[in-house]
Design a protein around this motif. Structure first.
Motif, PDB file in Angstrom:
ATOM      1  N   UNK A 144       6.071 -14.217  -4.446  1.00 24.49           N
ATOM      2  CA  UNK A 144       6.706 -12.402  -4.275  1.00 24.49           C
ATOM      3  C   UNK A 144       7.900 -11.898  -4.959  1.00 24.49           C
ATOM      4  N   UNK A 145       8.695 -12.619  -5.791  1.00 21.36           N
ATOM      5  CA  UNK A 145      10.174 -12.377  -6.253  1.00 21.36           C
ATOM      6  C   UNK A 145       9.269 -12.514  -7.778  1.00 21.36           C
ATOM      7  N   UNK A 146       8.859 -12.924  -8.463  1.00 20.46           N
ATOM      8  CA  UNK A 146       8.548 -12.899  -9.416  1.00 20.46           C
ATOM      9  C   UNK A 146       6.991 -12.622 -10.393  1.00 20.46           C
ATOM     10  N   UNK A 147       6.270 -12.006  -9.010  1.00 22.05           N
ATOM     11  CA  UNK A 147       5.099 -11.023  -9.950  1.00 22.05           C
ATOM     12  C   UNK A 147       5.179 -10.125  -9.413  1.00 22.05           C
ATOM     13  N   UNK A 148       4.315  -9.146  -9.430  1.00 24.15           N
ATOM     14  CA  UNK A 148       4.032  -7.562  -9.494  1.00 24.15           C
ATOM     15  C   UNK A 148       2.794  -7.716  -8.001  1.00 24.15           C
ATOM     16  N   UNK A 149       3.099  -6.924  -7.062  1.00 21.61           N
ATOM     17  CA  UNK A 149       2.154  -6.909  -6.165  1.00 21.61           C
ATOM     18  C   UNK A 149       1.028  -5.600  -5.846  1.00 21.61           C
ATOM     19  N   UNK A 150      -0.005  -5.503  -5.439  1.00 21.33           N
ATOM     20  CA  UNK A 150      -1.510  -5.107  -6.190  1.00 21.33           C
ATOM     21  C   UNK A 150      -0.674  -3.316  -5.240  1.00 21.33           C
ATOM     22  N   UNK A 151       0.513  -3.632  -4.218  1.00 22.76           N
ATOM     23  CA  UNK A 151       1.295  -2.016  -3.975  1.00 22.76           C
ATOM     24  C   UNK A 151       1.600  -1.690  -4.969  1.00 22.76           C
TER      25      UNK A 151
ATOM     26  N   UNK B 220      -0.321 -14.227  -0.893  1.00 23.57           N
ATOM     27  CA  UNK B 220       0.377 -14.867   0.256  1.00 23.57           C
ATOM     28  C   UNK B 220       0.638 -13.583   1.178  1.00 23.57           C
ATOM     29  N   UNK B 221       0.681 -14.747   2.213  1.00 26.00           N
ATOM     30  CA  UNK B 221       1.475 -13.769   3.089  1.00 26.00           C
ATOM     31  C   UNK B 221       0.558 -12.663   3.863  1.00 26.00           C
ATOM     32  N   UNK B 222      -1.448 -12.429   3.107  1.00 31.49           N
ATOM     33  CA  UNK B 222      -1.820 -11.578   3.403  1.00 31.49           C
ATOM     34  C   UNK B 222      -1.260  -9.707   2.115  1.00 31.49           C
ATOM     35  N   UNK B 223      -0.560 -10.041   1.454  1.00 25.52           N
ATOM     36  CA  UNK B 223      -0.211  -9.298  -0.099  1.00 25.52           C
ATOM     37  C   UNK B 223      -0.916  -9.983  -0.605  1.00 25.52           C
ATOM     38  N   UNK B 224      -1.179  -9.456  -2.207  1.00 27.19           N
ATOM     39  CA  UNK B 224      -1.857  -9.450  -3.452  1.00 27.19           C
ATOM     40  C   UNK B 224      -1.293  -9.683  -4.425  1.00 27.19           C
ATOM     41  N   UNK B 225      -0.814 -11.140  -4.915  1.00 30.19           N
ATOM     42  CA  UNK B 225       0.145 -10.342  -6.136  1.00 30.19           C
ATOM     43  C   UNK B 225      -0.212 -11.087  -7.864  1.00 30.19           C
ATOM     44  N   UNK B 226       0.248 -10.555  -8.228  1.00 35.73           N
ATOM     45  CA  UNK B 226      -0.920 -10.682  -9.737  1.00 35.73           C
ATOM     46  C   UNK B 226       1.309 -11.026 -10.961  1.00 35.73           C
TER      47      UNK B 226
ATOM     48  N   UNK C 257       9.020  -1.594  13.371  1.00 36.03           N
ATOM     49  CA  UNK C 257       7.438  -1.529  13.757  1.00 36.03           C
ATOM     50  C   UNK C 257       6.280  -0.207  12.875  1.00 36.03           C
ATOM     51  N   UNK C 258       7.333   0.547  12.065  1.00 37.87           N
ATOM     52  CA  UNK C 258       6.342   0.987  10.936  1.00 37.87           C
ATOM     53  C   UNK C 258       4.943  -0.176   9.726  1.00 37.87           C
ATOM     54  N   UNK C 259       6.113  -1.564   9.115  1.00 39.21           N
ATOM     55  CA  UNK C 259       5.327  -1.870   9.053  1.00 39.21           C
ATOM     56  C   UNK C 259       3.753  -3.270   9.446  1.00 39.21           C
ATOM     57  N   UNK C 260       4.061  -2.827  10.879  1.00 41.22           N
ATOM     58  CA  UNK C 260       3.502  -3.550  11.303  1.00 41.22           C
ATOM     59  C   UNK C 260       2.183  -2.623  11.912  1.00 41.22           C
ATOM     60  N   UNK C 261       2.243  -1.888  12.309  1.00 41.66           N
ATOM     61  CA  UNK C 261       1.396  -0.618  12.631  1.00 41.66           C
ATOM     62  C   UNK C 261      -0.237  -0.542  11.349  1.00 41.66           C
ATOM     63  N   UNK C 262      -0.794  -0.717  12.539  1.00 41.87           N
ATOM     64  CA  UNK C 262      -2.484  -0.425  11.081  1.00 41.87           C
ATOM     65  C   UNK C 262      -2.440   0.831  10.191  1.00 41.87           C
ATOM     66  N   UNK C 263      -1.945   0.438   8.933  1.00 40.96           N
ATOM     67  CA  UNK C 263      -1.709   1.792   8.188  1.00 40.96           C
ATOM     68  C   UNK C 263      -3.197   2.356   7.159  1.00 40.96           C
ATOM     69  N   UNK C 264      -4.054   1.252   7.213  1.00 41.74           N
ATOM     70  CA  UNK C 264      -5.832   0.902   6.530  1.00 41.74           C
ATOM     71  C   UNK C 264      -4.572   1.322   5.341  1.00 41.74           C
ATOM     72  N   UNK C 265      -5.484   0.122   4.595  1.00 38.87           N
ATOM     73  CA  UNK C 265      -5.165  -0.260   3.136  1.00 38.87           C
ATOM     74  C   UNK C 265      -6.200  -0.441   2.208  1.00 38.87           C
ATOM     75  N   UNK C 266      -6.708  -0.819   1.466  1.00 36.97           N
ATOM     76  CA  UNK C 266      -7.400  -0.780   0.564  1.00 36.97           C
ATOM     77  C   UNK C 266      -7.656  -0.922  -1.102  1.00 36.97           C
TER      78      UNK C 266
ATOM     79  N   UNK D 249       1.672 -23.816   0.122  1.00 38.77           N
ATOM     80  CA  UNK D 249       1.014 -23.495   1.011  1.00 38.77           C
ATOM     81  C   UNK D 249       0.935 -21.776   1.092  1.00 38.77           C
ATOM     82  N   UNK D 250      -0.017 -21.472   0.698  1.00 37.43           N
ATOM     83  CA  UNK D 250      -0.128 -20.251  -0.077  1.00 37.43           C
ATOM     84  C   UNK D 250       0.433 -19.443   1.656  1.00 37.43           C
TER      85      UNK D 250
END
Length: 179
Positions: free
Chosen positions: A122-129, A102-108, A170-179, A159-160
């Motif tokens: 986003x509220x009811x699931x666990x995020x990959x983060x 959802x919106x570029x973030x993975x949820x389980x 600004x911290x959230x929008x920086x390219x922080x490199x995730x994987x 609509x996902x």
């Protein structure tokens, strides 16, 4: 358990550094979701989770196995695992169940999630983060394995990729490199 998972276990075992492979502090959290209350059930996830848990135990992991965890269960499991991973040499999480982006973030998705909007996901699931954070403090190695079908289990009900009004720093929008 499928050949893929047996191969995956073999790869994990043989690619571990010798010092980690010999370590006595290896922990794993294995989660298998099948009997969803509001989403289509899944057939093989319990078998895969049980097989993964047994394989990991056979190679010396201290395994916590959870089948059909609710959202509340997942929070507790991840909190407990994060605490235990701080003193572990190797921390591994395996998740088999519905996953969604959802919106570029993975949820389980836990078995009791009743989602009708992106915000519900986003509220009811666990995020990959959250999973990555739970293994983050392991001393030597961190592994997260997701065995999730990537189709949309919610059908066309939401609509996902739809953006909802959110504030970003600004911290959230920086390219922080995730994987």
């Amino acid at each position: 358990m499928t050949r893929f998972f047996k191969l995956l276990i073999a790869i994990v075992c043989f690619t571990l550094p010798q010092s980690v492979a010999a370590a006595r502090d290896r922990i794993a959290l294995v989660i298998g979701m099948a009997d969803y209350q509001y989403l289509p059930p899944l057939e093989n996830t319990h078998n895969d989770a049980n097989g993964m848990a047994q394989s990991l135990e056979n190679i010396g992991f201290d395994v916590t196995l959870s089948l059909d965890a609710t959202a509340q269960d997942m929070v507790g499991l991840l909190d407990d695992f994060a605490f235990r991973s701080e003193v572990a040499d190797l921390a591994l999480i395996y998740f088999a169940g519905h996953g969604i982006e959802v919106q570029g973030e993975n949820f389980l998705i836990p078995v009791d999630a009743n989602v009708t909007s992106n915000r519900d996901v986003q509220r009811q699931s666990a995020s990959l983060k959250q999973l990555l954070a739970a293994v983050d403090r392991a001393r030597k190695m961190r592994v997260v394995i997701l065995d999730s079908c990537r189709d949309n289990p919610l059908g066309d009900s939401i609509a996902l990729s739809q953006t909802e009004a959110t504030q970003t720093t600004s911290e959230e929008t920086r390219g922080g490199g995730g994987g």
